[in-house]
Design an enzyme around this catalytic site. Sequence first.
Site, PDB file in Angstrom:
ATOM      1  N   ASP A  36     -15.169  13.743 -24.417  1.00 14.59           N
ATOM      2  CA  ASP A  36     -15.950  14.368 -23.354  1.00 14.59           C
ATOM      3  C   ASP A  36     -15.057  14.767 -22.173  1.00 14.59           C
ATOM      4  OD1 ASP A  36     -18.223  15.336 -22.177  1.00 14.59           O
ATOM      5  OD2 ASP A  36     -18.931  13.381 -21.452  1.00 14.59           O
ATOM      6  N   ARG A  40     -15.151  19.991 -17.469  1.00 13.87           N
ATOM      7  CA  ARG A  40     -14.690  19.640 -16.129  1.00 13.87           C
ATOM      8  C   ARG A  40     -13.178  19.784 -16.008  1.00 13.87           C
ATOM      9  NH1 ARG A  40     -17.515  14.072 -16.255  1.00 13.87           N
ATOM     10  NH2 ARG A  40     -17.869  14.757 -18.388  1.00 13.87           N
ATOM     11  N   ARG A  49     -14.754  27.225 -19.201  1.00 11.59           N
ATOM     12  CA  ARG A  49     -15.006  25.993 -19.956  1.00 11.59           C
ATOM     13  C   ARG A  49     -14.379  26.031 -21.352  1.00 11.59           C
ATOM     14  NH1 ARG A  49     -18.833  22.359 -18.537  1.00 11.59           N
ATOM     15  NH2 ARG A  49     -19.243  22.026 -20.750  1.00 11.59           N
ATOM     16  N   HIS A  53     -12.198  23.464 -23.969  1.00  9.62           N
ATOM     17  CA  HIS A  53     -12.439  23.095 -25.372  1.00  9.62           C
ATOM     18  C   HIS A  53     -11.197  23.358 -26.219  1.00  9.62           C
ATOM     19  CE1 HIS A  53     -16.476  22.184 -24.424  1.00  9.62           C
ATOM     20  NE2 HIS A  53     -16.867  23.425 -24.211  1.00  9.62           N
ATOM     21  N   SER A  81     -22.904  17.975 -30.617  1.00  8.66           N
ATOM     22  CA  SER A  81     -24.131  17.207 -30.847  1.00  8.66           C
ATOM     23  C   SER A  81     -25.312  18.125 -31.140  1.00  8.66           C
ATOM     24  CB  SER A  81     -24.443  16.348 -29.614  1.00  8.66           C
ATOM     25  OG  SER A  81     -24.932  17.162 -28.567  1.00  8.66           O
ATOM     26  N   THR A  82     -26.365  17.538 -31.686  1.00  8.24           N
ATOM     27  CA  THR A  82     -27.573  18.334 -31.944  1.00  8.24           C
ATOM     28  C   THR A  82     -28.141  18.872 -30.623  1.00  8.24           C
ATOM     29  OG1 THR A  82     -28.761  16.217 -32.032  1.00  8.24           O
ATOM     30  CG2 THR A  82     -28.310  17.274 -34.134  1.00  8.24           C
ATOM     31  N   ARG A  87     -26.786  24.487 -24.848  1.00 11.51           N
ATOM     32  CA  ARG A  87     -25.863  25.077 -23.869  1.00 11.51           C
ATOM     33  C   ARG A  87     -25.946  26.610 -23.916  1.00 11.51           C
ATOM     34  NH1 ARG A  87     -20.501  21.306 -23.400  1.00 11.51           N
ATOM     35  NH2 ARG A  87     -21.639  19.344 -23.264  1.00 11.51           N
ATOM     36  N   LEU A 147      -5.696   8.657 -43.799  1.00 10.27           N
ATOM     37  CA  LEU A 147      -6.628   8.531 -42.673  1.00 10.27           C
ATOM     38  C   LEU A 147      -7.878   9.339 -42.999  1.00 10.27           C
ATOM     39  CD1 LEU A 147      -6.258   8.118 -39.094  1.00 10.27           C
ATOM     40  CD2 LEU A 147      -7.127  10.377 -39.554  1.00 10.27           C
ATOM     41  N   ARG A 206     -22.328   6.475 -21.401  1.00 10.55           N
ATOM     42  CA  ARG A 206     -23.568   6.548 -22.178  1.00 10.55           C
ATOM     43  C   ARG A 206     -23.219   6.960 -23.592  1.00 10.55           C
ATOM     44  NH1 ARG A 206     -24.643  10.569 -18.167  1.00 10.55           N
ATOM     45  NH2 ARG A 206     -23.773  12.570 -18.816  1.00 10.55           N
ATOM     46  N   SER A 208     -25.100   9.080 -25.671  1.00  9.80           N
ATOM     47  CA  SER A 208     -25.414  10.478 -25.987  1.00  9.80           C
ATOM     48  C   SER A 208     -25.671  10.706 -27.485  1.00  9.80           C
ATOM     49  CB  SER A 208     -24.299  11.415 -25.491  1.00  9.80           C
ATOM     50  OG  SER A 208     -24.144  11.304 -24.089  1.00  9.80           O
ATOM     51  N   GLU A 219     -17.351  -2.310 -30.171  1.00 10.93           N
ATOM     52  CA  GLU A 219     -16.906  -2.506 -28.799  1.00 10.93           C
ATOM     53  C   GLU A 219     -16.850  -1.121 -28.155  1.00 10.93           C
ATOM     54  OE1 GLU A 219     -16.293  -5.448 -27.363  1.00 10.93           O
ATOM     55  OE2 GLU A 219     -16.804  -6.481 -29.230  1.00 10.93           O
TER      56      GLU A 219
HETATM   57  C1  IPE Z   1     -21.507  14.264 -25.987  1.00 11.45           C
HETATM   58  O1  IPE Z   1     -21.100  14.888 -24.830  1.00 11.45           O
HETATM   59  C2  IPE Z   1     -21.281  15.172 -27.165  1.00 11.45           C
HETATM   60  C3  IPE Z   1     -19.900  15.468 -27.494  1.00 11.45           C
HETATM   61  C4  IPE Z   1     -18.836  14.966 -26.922  1.00 11.45           C
HETATM   62  C5  IPE Z   1     -19.737  16.389 -28.585  1.00 11.45           C
HETATM   63  P1  IPE Z   1     -22.109  15.691 -23.890  1.00 11.45           P
HETATM   64  O2  IPE Z   1     -21.320  16.164 -22.736  1.00 11.45           O
HETATM   65  O3  IPE Z   1     -22.832  16.702 -24.695  1.00 11.45           O
HETATM   66  O4  IPE Z   1     -23.140  14.562 -23.480  1.00 11.45           O
HETATM   67  P2  IPE Z   1     -23.991  14.378 -22.138  1.00 11.45           P
HETATM   68  O5  IPE Z   1     -24.747  15.650 -21.936  1.00 11.45           O
HETATM   69  O6  IPE Z   1     -23.021  14.120 -21.046  1.00 11.45           O
HETATM   70  O7  IPE Z   1     -24.863  13.192 -22.402  1.00 11.45           O
HETATM   71  C1  IPE Z   2     -17.109  17.665 -24.558  1.00 11.67           C
HETATM   72  O1  IPE Z   2     -16.799  18.271 -23.357  1.00 11.67           O
HETATM   73  C2  IPE Z   2     -17.144  18.641 -25.714  1.00 11.67           C
HETATM   74  C3  IPE Z   2     -18.502  19.002 -26.142  1.00 11.67           C
HETATM   75  C4  IPE Z   2     -19.598  18.435 -25.737  1.00 11.67           C
HETATM   76  C5  IPE Z   2     -18.602  20.073 -27.094  1.00 11.67           C
HETATM   77  P1  IPE Z   2     -17.939  18.874 -22.434  1.00 11.67           P
HETATM   78  O2  IPE Z   2     -18.119  20.307 -22.751  1.00 11.67           O
HETATM   79  O3  IPE Z   2     -19.165  18.051 -22.504  1.00 11.67           O
HETATM   80  O4  IPE Z   2     -17.267  18.729 -20.995  1.00 11.67           O
HETATM   81  P2  IPE Z   2     -17.991  18.316 -19.669  1.00 11.67           P
HETATM   82  O5  IPE Z   2     -18.668  17.000 -19.924  1.00 11.67           O
HETATM   83  O6  IPE Z   2     -18.978  19.395 -19.342  1.00 11.67           O
HETATM   84  O7  IPE Z   2     -16.888  18.207 -18.667  1.00 11.67           O
HETATM   85 MG    MG Z   3     -19.854  16.453 -21.463  1.00 11.55          MG
END
Ligand code: IPE
Ligand code: IPE
Ligand code: MG
Length: 254
Positions: A36, A40, A49, A53, A81-82, A87, A147, A206, A208, A219
């Site tokens: 995650d 940001r 953004r 990625h 994620s689902t 987005r 792996l 969290r 998520s 853990e």
């Molecule tokens: C969780 O991150 C999903 C992935 C890292 C793929 P999100 O950024 O989508 O989760 P929330 O919205 O902060 O809970």
């Molecule tokens: C995690 O990074 C990757 C995915 C959820 C696909 P984010 O895109 O959630 O980045 P932030 O949390 O908005 O910074």
């Molecule tokens: Mg995120």
Amino acid sequence: MVVSPVRDRVSLNSRNAKRREGLPWQVPYHLAIIMDGNGRWAQERGLPRLAGHRAGTENLRRILRACVDFGIKILTIYAFSTENWGRPEPEVRGLMSILERVIDRELADLDRNGVRIRHLGRLEGISPRLQQKIRYAIEKTAHNDRLILNVAFNYGGRAEILDAVRRIIREGIPAERVDEALFSRYLYTAGLPDPDLIVRTSGEVRISNFLLWQGAYAEYYATPTYWPDFDKEELRKAIEHYSRRERRFGRLRQ
Ligand code: IPE
Ligand code: IPE
Ligand code: MG
């Protein structure tokens, strides 16, 4: 590969003792990462953004190598994620094309390095072309065992549990045969041991919708570092923390 969790775990611990890289500790057999903070990371640099990625994908390559060095046997990464379908459309499209490009570019290397790819999640909803690439990556690397890389893509813990329940009902399994061991065999992670350590980057603490069933006794480790900056040293720190924890599984200390 059919993984026998208990036997493999025992043999891995002794293998780890030899293979660890400057690590005097217990290394998790199965590490899972909620990658995650890409968005940001990019925004703080005035970048779009999607640049975050892409940087995150580059980092994955480094962390994969570090996992092999540390003797980790299973790495599960949360990539989409689902809920991420919610987005803005250009970001979703960008994430899909990043996975396509990663498969095109990295598959041969991953295969050469003994990485076995598995997909956790629903294929439905993903474009037919990407589905085909995912299937190909799974088939091509099926013989590898250095792996296991589980890619959680279009993954949701609740969707996974529902998919398992539906299949169990469809197959007419009698209620009294449904126990934890049977249920685990209907999850996307069938045959694999549960994660020992779940790391989340970016400061959020969290789950998520990640590995809801499998994470029951994992853990957890959270770090404020954004995923693109989570390097081998950060991973080493996470493992060090893990090795200091006392896992009791509901019992009393031995
Ligand atoms: C969780 O991150 C999903 C992935 C890292 C793929 P999100 O950024 O989508 O989760 P929330 O919205 O902060 O809970
Ligand atoms: C995690 O990074 C990757 C995915 C959820 C696909 P984010 O895109 O959630 O980045 P932030 O949390 O908005 O910074
Ligand atoms: Mg995120």
